[in-house]
Enzyme design. Structure first.
Site, PDB file in Angstrom:
ATOM      1  N   ARG A 116     -10.484  21.133  10.881  1.00  0.00           N
ATOM      2  CA  ARG A 116      -9.320  21.983  10.631  1.00  0.00           C
ATOM      3  C   ARG A 116      -9.671  23.461  10.651  1.00  0.00           C
ATOM      4  O   ARG A 116     -10.715  23.859  10.139  1.00  0.00           O
ATOM      5  CB  ARG A 116      -8.724  21.630   9.267  1.00  0.00           C
ATOM      6  CG  ARG A 116      -7.921  20.377   9.299  1.00  0.00           C
ATOM      7  CD  ARG A 116      -7.509  19.932   7.928  1.00  0.00           C
ATOM      8  NE  ARG A 116      -6.995  21.014   7.093  1.00  0.00           N
ATOM      9  CZ  ARG A 116      -6.422  20.798   5.920  1.00  0.00           C
ATOM     10  NH1 ARG A 116      -6.293  19.571   5.464  1.00  0.00           N
ATOM     11  NH2 ARG A 116      -5.977  21.809   5.201  1.00  0.00           N
ATOM     12  N   LYS A 170      -7.875  13.308  -0.962  1.00  0.00           N
ATOM     13  CA  LYS A 170      -6.547  12.687  -0.841  1.00  0.00           C
ATOM     14  C   LYS A 170      -6.393  11.980   0.512  1.00  0.00           C
ATOM     15  O   LYS A 170      -5.912  10.860   0.575  1.00  0.00           O
ATOM     16  CB  LYS A 170      -5.432  13.741  -0.990  1.00  0.00           C
ATOM     17  CG  LYS A 170      -5.419  14.437  -2.349  1.00  0.00           C
ATOM     18  CD  LYS A 170      -4.201  15.346  -2.519  1.00  0.00           C
ATOM     19  CE  LYS A 170      -4.189  16.544  -1.574  1.00  0.00           C
ATOM     20  NZ  LYS A 170      -5.240  17.543  -1.820  1.00  0.00           N
ATOM     21  N   ARG A 176       4.008  20.217  -4.025  1.00  0.00           N
ATOM     22  CA  ARG A 176       2.962  21.169  -4.435  1.00  0.00           C
ATOM     23  C   ARG A 176       3.504  22.249  -5.343  1.00  0.00           C
ATOM     24  O   ARG A 176       2.734  23.125  -5.759  1.00  0.00           O
ATOM     25  CB  ARG A 176       2.385  21.818  -3.188  1.00  0.00           C
ATOM     26  CG  ARG A 176       1.023  21.213  -2.782  1.00  0.00           C
ATOM     27  CD  ARG A 176       0.667  21.847  -1.525  1.00  0.00           C
ATOM     28  NE  ARG A 176      -0.631  22.036  -1.065  1.00  0.00           N
ATOM     29  CZ  ARG A 176      -1.188  21.320  -0.102  1.00  0.00           C
ATOM     30  NH1 ARG A 176      -0.614  20.234   0.348  1.00  0.00           N
ATOM     31  NH2 ARG A 176      -2.342  21.678   0.401  1.00  0.00           N
ATOM     32  N   ARG A 204     -16.214  18.906   6.545  1.00  0.00           N
ATOM     33  CA  ARG A 204     -15.437  17.690   6.759  1.00  0.00           C
ATOM     34  C   ARG A 204     -14.798  17.690   8.152  1.00  0.00           C
ATOM     35  O   ARG A 204     -14.533  18.728   8.749  1.00  0.00           O
ATOM     36  CB  ARG A 204     -14.398  17.478   5.661  1.00  0.00           C
ATOM     37  CG  ARG A 204     -13.207  18.364   5.720  1.00  0.00           C
ATOM     38  CD  ARG A 204     -12.225  18.003   4.615  1.00  0.00           C
ATOM     39  NE  ARG A 204     -11.090  18.896   4.629  1.00  0.00           N
ATOM     40  CZ  ARG A 204     -10.081  18.842   3.793  1.00  0.00           C
ATOM     41  NH1 ARG A 204     -10.061  17.939   2.823  1.00  0.00           N
ATOM     42  NH2 ARG A 204      -9.087  19.690   3.875  1.00  0.00           N
ATOM     43  N   ARG A 240      -6.824  28.771  -0.983  1.00  0.00           N
ATOM     44  CA  ARG A 240      -6.091  27.511  -1.178  1.00  0.00           C
ATOM     45  C   ARG A 240      -6.298  26.980  -2.597  1.00  0.00           C
ATOM     46  O   ARG A 240      -5.393  26.436  -3.221  1.00  0.00           O
ATOM     47  CB  ARG A 240      -6.550  26.467  -0.143  1.00  0.00           C
ATOM     48  CG  ARG A 240      -5.981  26.749   1.249  1.00  0.00           C
ATOM     49  CD  ARG A 240      -6.794  26.115   2.354  1.00  0.00           C
ATOM     50  NE  ARG A 240      -6.800  24.678   2.343  1.00  0.00           N
ATOM     51  CZ  ARG A 240      -7.708  23.942   3.003  1.00  0.00           C
ATOM     52  NH1 ARG A 240      -8.670  24.534   3.709  1.00  0.00           N
ATOM     53  NH2 ARG A 240      -7.662  22.638   2.950  1.00  0.00           N
TER      54      ARG A 240
HETATM   55  P1  AMP Z   1      -3.194  20.255   3.449  1.00  0.00           P
HETATM   56  O1  AMP Z   1      -3.466  19.589   4.753  1.00  0.00           O
HETATM   57  O2  AMP Z   1      -2.395  19.399   2.500  1.00  0.00           O
HETATM   58  O3  AMP Z   1      -4.428  20.817   2.800  1.00  0.00           O
HETATM   59  O4  AMP Z   1      -2.257  21.510   3.784  1.00  0.00           O
HETATM   60  C1  AMP Z   1      -2.697  22.547   4.634  1.00  0.00           C
HETATM   61  C2  AMP Z   1      -1.822  23.779   4.444  1.00  0.00           C
HETATM   62  O5  AMP Z   1      -0.457  23.444   4.773  1.00  0.00           O
HETATM   63  C3  AMP Z   1      -1.751  24.312   3.018  1.00  0.00           C
HETATM   64  O6  AMP Z   1      -2.809  25.211   2.735  1.00  0.00           O
HETATM   65  C4  AMP Z   1      -0.389  24.996   3.003  1.00  0.00           C
HETATM   66  O7  AMP Z   1      -0.446  26.247   3.679  1.00  0.00           O
HETATM   67  C5  AMP Z   1       0.452  24.060   3.860  1.00  0.00           C
HETATM   68  N1  AMP Z   1       1.108  22.979   3.075  1.00  0.00           N
HETATM   69  C6  AMP Z   1       0.902  21.640   3.188  1.00  0.00           C
HETATM   70  N2  AMP Z   1       1.686  20.962   2.345  1.00  0.00           N
HETATM   71  C7  AMP Z   1       2.405  21.886   1.666  1.00  0.00           C
HETATM   72  C8  AMP Z   1       3.383  21.805   0.642  1.00  0.00           C
HETATM   73  N3  AMP Z   1       3.773  20.634   0.127  1.00  0.00           N
HETATM   74  N4  AMP Z   1       3.906  22.985   0.181  1.00  0.00           N
HETATM   75  C9  AMP Z   1       3.537  24.166   0.693  1.00  0.00           C
HETATM   76  N5  AMP Z   1       2.615  24.320   1.645  1.00  0.00           N
HETATM   77  C10 AMP Z   1       2.053  23.184   2.143  1.00  0.00           C
END
Ligand code: AMP
Length: 211
Positions: A157, A14, A89, A123, A168
């Site tokens: 990260r 993404k 999400r 990554r 996740r």
């Molecule tokens: P990402 O960078 O999108 O993979 O998000 C990293 C982490 O942030 C996720 O594993 C969640 O803990 C939190 N997170 C990000 N976006 C959301 C969302 N829309 N709803 C809930 N948790 C989120």
């Protein structure tokens, strides 16, 4: 107003595609993950509340996310629409978004589970322009230097490790994947095979956006 949602499991690509879609459409990328990581780094009340969920690979409570989005959507650059990456999400997040603004396209990038762990572990991204790379699948042309902007500041990260990735992925299947059907029923979902060459995926996404 053309709001786009980029949807898919962690590691689907993404972030990589978001940078390219922004280049083509001019729509600003809004990544709730990036917003939360910035909040954690700055030790804001949101960051402090979100951190334990992120470290455990769990979703952050809906209200925290909805508050972030409500603020973001009121910023001046959101006037022509935004590209949401990693949001919504959950169904309650999608319902909240539908009350604030309209979504025109949902792009679901599909990658089989067995590919996710190897894609995530390895990554890294550019701190300056957010371009995403991978040690094996998408290395930079010059080691340590961003292909797009030339910066040599790269980051990895904290939650890109095998244990957290599995959690996740479980959260994705339980709480996020039902959203695909929700958007499909509204006739705005395009499914894109994300297990292919990056340029091919971008091409299909851009075609879906003008369809
Ligand atoms: P990402 O960078 O999108 O993979 O998000 C990293 C982490 O942030 C996720 O594993 C969640 O803990 C939190 N997170 C990000 N976006 C959301 C969302 N829309 N709803 C809930 N948790 C989120």
């Amino acid at each position: 107003m053309a709001n786009i949602v980029l949807f898919g499991p962690p590691g689907a690509g993404k972030g990589t595609q978001a940078v390219r879609i922004t280049e083509s459409t001019g729509l600003p990328q809004v990544s709730t993950g990036d917003m939360l990581r910035a909040a954690v780094k700055n030790n804001t009340p949101t960051g402090i509340a979100a951190r334990k969920f992120m470290d455990a690979g769990q979703l952050v409570p809906d209200q925290i996310i909805i508050d972030l989005i409500e603020q973001r959507i009121n910023e001046p650059d959101a006037i022509d629409g935004l590209m949401f990456d990693g949001f919504p999400r959950t169904i309650p997040q999608a319902v909240a978004l539908s009350k604030i603004t309209q979504v025109s396209h949902v792009i679901a990038i599909e990658v089989p589970d067995e590919k996710i762990v190897e894609r995530i572990c390895g990554r890294f991204s550019c701190t300056k322009c957010a371009a995403v790379f991978h040690d094996i699948f998408n290395p930079t042309k010059v080691t340590g230097v961003c292909d797009l902007c030339g910066s040599s500041e790269m980051k990895r990260r904290a939650d890109d490790n095998e244990t957290t990735v599995l959690q996740r992925l479980a959260a994705y299947h339980e709480q996020t994947s039902p959203l695909a059907e929700w958007y499909e029923q509204q006739g705005i979902l395009s499914r894109i095979d994300g297990d292919r060459e990056i340029n091919q995926i971008t091409q299909d996404i851009l075609a879906a956006l003008i369809a």
